[in-house]
Design a protein around this motif. Structure first.
Motif, PDB file in Angstrom:
ATOM      1  N   CYS A  67       0.891  -1.181   0.031  1.00 24.55           N
ATOM      2  CA  CYS A  67       0.037   0.027   0.072  1.00 24.55           C
ATOM      3  C   CYS A  67       0.889   1.202   0.139  1.00 24.55           C
ATOM      4  O   CYS A  67       2.130   1.150   0.726  1.00 24.55           O
ATOM      5  CB  CYS A  67      -0.905   0.000   1.307  1.00 24.55           C
ATOM      6  N   GLN A  68       0.376   2.242  -0.705  1.00 26.12           N
ATOM      7  CA  GLN A  68       1.174   3.569  -0.778  1.00 26.12           C
ATOM      8  C   GLN A  68       1.428   4.120   0.712  1.00 26.12           C
ATOM      9  O   GLN A  68       2.531   4.770   0.904  1.00 26.12           O
ATOM     10  CB  GLN A  68       0.607   4.635  -1.632  1.00 26.12           C
ATOM     11  N   ASP A  69       0.513   3.928   1.712  1.00 30.48           N
ATOM     12  CA  ASP A  69       0.900   4.431   2.893  1.00 30.48           C
ATOM     13  C   ASP A  69       1.723   3.295   3.583  1.00 30.48           C
ATOM     14  O   ASP A  69       1.246   2.356   4.099  1.00 30.48           O
ATOM     15  CB  ASP A  69      -0.322   4.647   3.724  1.00 30.48           C
ATOM     16  N   GLY A 149      -0.267   2.350   9.286  1.00 32.15           N
ATOM     17  CA  GLY A 149      -0.734   3.356   8.301  1.00 32.15           C
ATOM     18  C   GLY A 149      -1.823   4.351   9.081  1.00 32.15           C
ATOM     19  O   GLY A 149      -2.341   4.191  10.047  1.00 32.15           O
ATOM     20  N   GLY A 151      -4.963   5.366   7.814  1.00 29.95           N
ATOM     21  CA  GLY A 151      -6.170   4.811   7.784  1.00 29.95           C
ATOM     22  C   GLY A 151      -6.551   3.672   8.700  1.00 29.95           C
ATOM     23  O   GLY A 151      -7.754   4.047   9.549  1.00 29.95           O
ATOM     24  N   CYS A 152      -5.893   3.005   9.006  1.00 31.50           N
ATOM     25  CA  CYS A 152      -6.171   2.014   9.859  1.00 31.50           C
ATOM     26  C   CYS A 152      -5.811   2.095  11.410  1.00 31.50           C
ATOM     27  O   CYS A 152      -6.227   1.575  12.414  1.00 31.50           O
ATOM     28  CB  CYS A 152      -5.360   0.601   9.679  1.00 31.50           C
ATOM     29  N   ALA A 185     -11.113   2.025   7.698  1.00 34.26           N
ATOM     30  CA  ALA A 185      -9.792   1.404   7.721  1.00 34.26           C
ATOM     31  C   ALA A 185      -9.493   0.408   7.121  1.00 34.26           C
ATOM     32  O   ALA A 185      -8.553  -0.636   7.109  1.00 34.26           O
ATOM     33  CB  ALA A 185      -9.668   0.885   9.450  1.00 34.26           C
ATOM     34  N   CYS A 186     -10.266   0.367   5.742  1.00 35.93           N
ATOM     35  CA  CYS A 186      -9.709  -0.716   4.626  1.00 35.93           C
ATOM     36  C   CYS A 186     -10.233  -2.087   5.034  1.00 35.93           C
ATOM     37  O   CYS A 186      -8.959  -2.901   5.394  1.00 35.93           O
ATOM     38  CB  CYS A 186      -8.601  -0.366   4.114  1.00 35.93           C
ATOM     39  N   CYS A 273      -5.691  -3.220   8.981  1.00 37.18           N
ATOM     40  CA  CYS A 273      -6.445  -3.141   7.821  1.00 37.18           C
ATOM     41  C   CYS A 273      -6.112  -4.441   7.046  1.00 37.18           C
ATOM     42  O   CYS A 273      -5.359  -5.346   7.396  1.00 37.18           O
ATOM     43  CB  CYS A 273      -5.909  -1.958   6.771  1.00 37.18           C
ATOM     44  N   TRP A 274      -6.680  -4.528   5.841  1.00 41.21           N
ATOM     45  CA  TRP A 274      -6.588  -6.005   5.166  1.00 41.21           C
ATOM     46  C   TRP A 274      -4.997  -5.654   4.831  1.00 41.21           C
ATOM     47  O   TRP A 274      -4.554  -6.959   4.508  1.00 41.21           O
ATOM     48  CB  TRP A 274      -7.195  -6.043   3.712  1.00 41.21           C
ATOM     49  N   SER A 275      -4.352  -4.903   4.378  1.00 43.46           N
ATOM     50  CA  SER A 275      -2.823  -4.753   3.965  1.00 43.46           C
ATOM     51  C   SER A 275      -1.993  -4.691   5.596  1.00 43.46           C
ATOM     52  O   SER A 275      -1.122  -3.669   5.708  1.00 43.46           O
ATOM     53  CB  SER A 275      -2.596  -3.669   3.170  1.00 43.46           C
ATOM     54  N   ARG A 277       0.844  -4.976   7.545  1.00 44.06           N
ATOM     55  CA  ARG A 277       1.870  -5.190   7.349  1.00 44.06           C
ATOM     56  C   ARG A 277       2.758  -5.547   8.561  1.00 44.06           C
ATOM     57  O   ARG A 277       3.200  -4.352   9.344  1.00 44.06           O
ATOM     58  CB  ARG A 277       2.557  -4.312   6.467  1.00 44.06           C
TER      59      ARG A 277
HETATM   60  S1  SF4 Z   1      -5.934   1.493   5.939  1.00 46.75           S
HETATM   61 FE1  SF4 Z   1      -4.302   0.244   5.149  1.00 46.75          FE
HETATM   62  S2  SF4 Z   1      -4.829  -0.478   2.760  1.00 46.75           S
HETATM   63 FE2  SF4 Z   1      -6.004   1.395   3.553  1.00 46.75          FE
HETATM   64  S3  SF4 Z   1      -4.794   3.237   2.963  1.00 46.75           S
HETATM   65 FE3  SF4 Z   1      -4.318   2.958   5.074  1.00 46.75          FE
HETATM   66  S4  SF4 Z   1      -2.421   1.593   5.121  1.00 46.75           S
HETATM   67 FE4  SF4 Z   1      -3.496   1.354   3.150  1.00 46.75          FE
END
Ligand code: SF4
Length: 299
Positions: A67-69, A149, A151-152, A185-186, A273-275, A277
């Motif tokens: 993810c870019q973030d 990230g 969003g999460c 939060a994706c 989130c789904w990504s 990491r």
């Molecule tokens: S919540 Fe996760 S997948 Fe969505 S933009 Fe943020 S880091 Fe990326």
């Protein structure tokens, strides 16, 4: 190797690992996403999961972030008092982030509070954060590294409930956070819940809960039951992948708890989130390492 070389070698290993897991999700997360994809029946939900898988494939192939973030880097270290580089670990962690920022590369995500400038280095005052657990009589290090990230991280909430609110109050709090902020939060989300005395004791536990591998359960039977019930309840909201509706909302709900003051129930929620990491790596006293979270990783 002398001490200077050992420090350099460990810094490089961690830097490469950060770069690696920014592009390749942990084994348990990949497996869970595939499992959830099979459950979804609507074309939109299926398409989003397929796009996530395509995204992962291209991230690995093109050497790009998942993810870019790429988040703020956070360390959760369980370190033995006899681990040979214990005195150098803070610097090793910090320098591994500096190095990964250039070589991964990582997005610049560290803004000095109050002075309001981006350091451009992903390090700053008290960043990266390090959560220490000291393990007596051990000569090993086990560390989770996480890309937090924006969003999460945004749904994160903590409060102290009156004791009469009971565990129903904990469930209400978690569900309020999920229905208000979960879609941002994706999803599908990993939900970490901390239950303790105060906001800060609950908050750190809620984040540590996100470091637990999927499929693990709280060792307390009642807490494990609550993990299962909250999973069902949050799934029933039907967030689906990316919050665009579906059969499932979460990859899992993890609760971590501590004994509390009788007059308070501190509760906190953190989301992944789904990504998600998160990388787990373990070092022995001779600095040989095992990558626990990504079985096929080669650094
Ligand atoms: S919540 Fe996760 S997948 Fe969505 S933009 Fe943020 S880091 Fe990326």
């Amino acid at each position: 190797m002398d001490k200077t070389q050992q420090v350099q070698s460990m810094t490089e290993t961690l830097s490469k690992f950060i770069a690696y897991f920014g592009k390749v999700l942990p084994d348990d997360i990949r497996q869970k996403l595939e499992e959830l994809r099979k459950i979804e029946t609507t074309p939109m939900a299926a398409l989003i999961y397929d796009t996530m898988f395509k995204n992962q494939e291209l991230a690995a192939k093109l050497n790009r972030p998942s993810c870019q973030d790429t988040g703020v880097i956070q360390f959760f270290a369980r370190v033995g008092t006899r681990f040979p580089l214990i005195d150098d670990l803070s610097e090793i962690f910090r320098n591994s982030v500096l190095d990964a920022t250039k070589h991964a590369p990582l997005r610049h995500n560290s803004v000095e509070t109050f002075d309001e400038y981006n350091t451009g280095l992903n390090v700053g005052y008290r960043t990266p954060s390090i959560d220490w657990e000291i393990v007596p009589k051990s000569d090993k290090l086990d560390v989770d590294i996480y890309m937090a990230g924006g969003g999460c991280t945004l749904p994160g909430r903590a409060m102290v409930l009156m004791p009469g609110a009971g565990y129903e109050g904990v469930a209400d709090f978690v569900l309020d956070v999920m229905t208000s902020y979960g879609p941002n939060a994706c999803p599908p989300l990993l939900v970490g819940v901390g239950v303790a005395t105060s906001v800060e004791t609950a908050a750190i536990l809620s984040k540590r809960a996100l470091m637990r591998p999927l499929g693990s359960h709280n060792p307390n039977e009642k807490a494990a039951l609550m993990e299962r019930e909250l999973t069902k309840a949050i799934d029933a909201i039907g967030l689906g992948p990316q919050g665009l509706k579906g059969e499932r909302s979460v990859m899992g709900v993890h609760i971590e708890n501590a004994a509390r003051h009788p007059s308070t129930i501190g509760v906190a929620v953190n989301t992944g989130c789904w990504s998600h990491r998160r990388g787990n790596i373990a070092f022995g006293p001779d600095l040989t390492y095992t990558i626990v979270s990504h079985k096929e990783a080669v650094l």
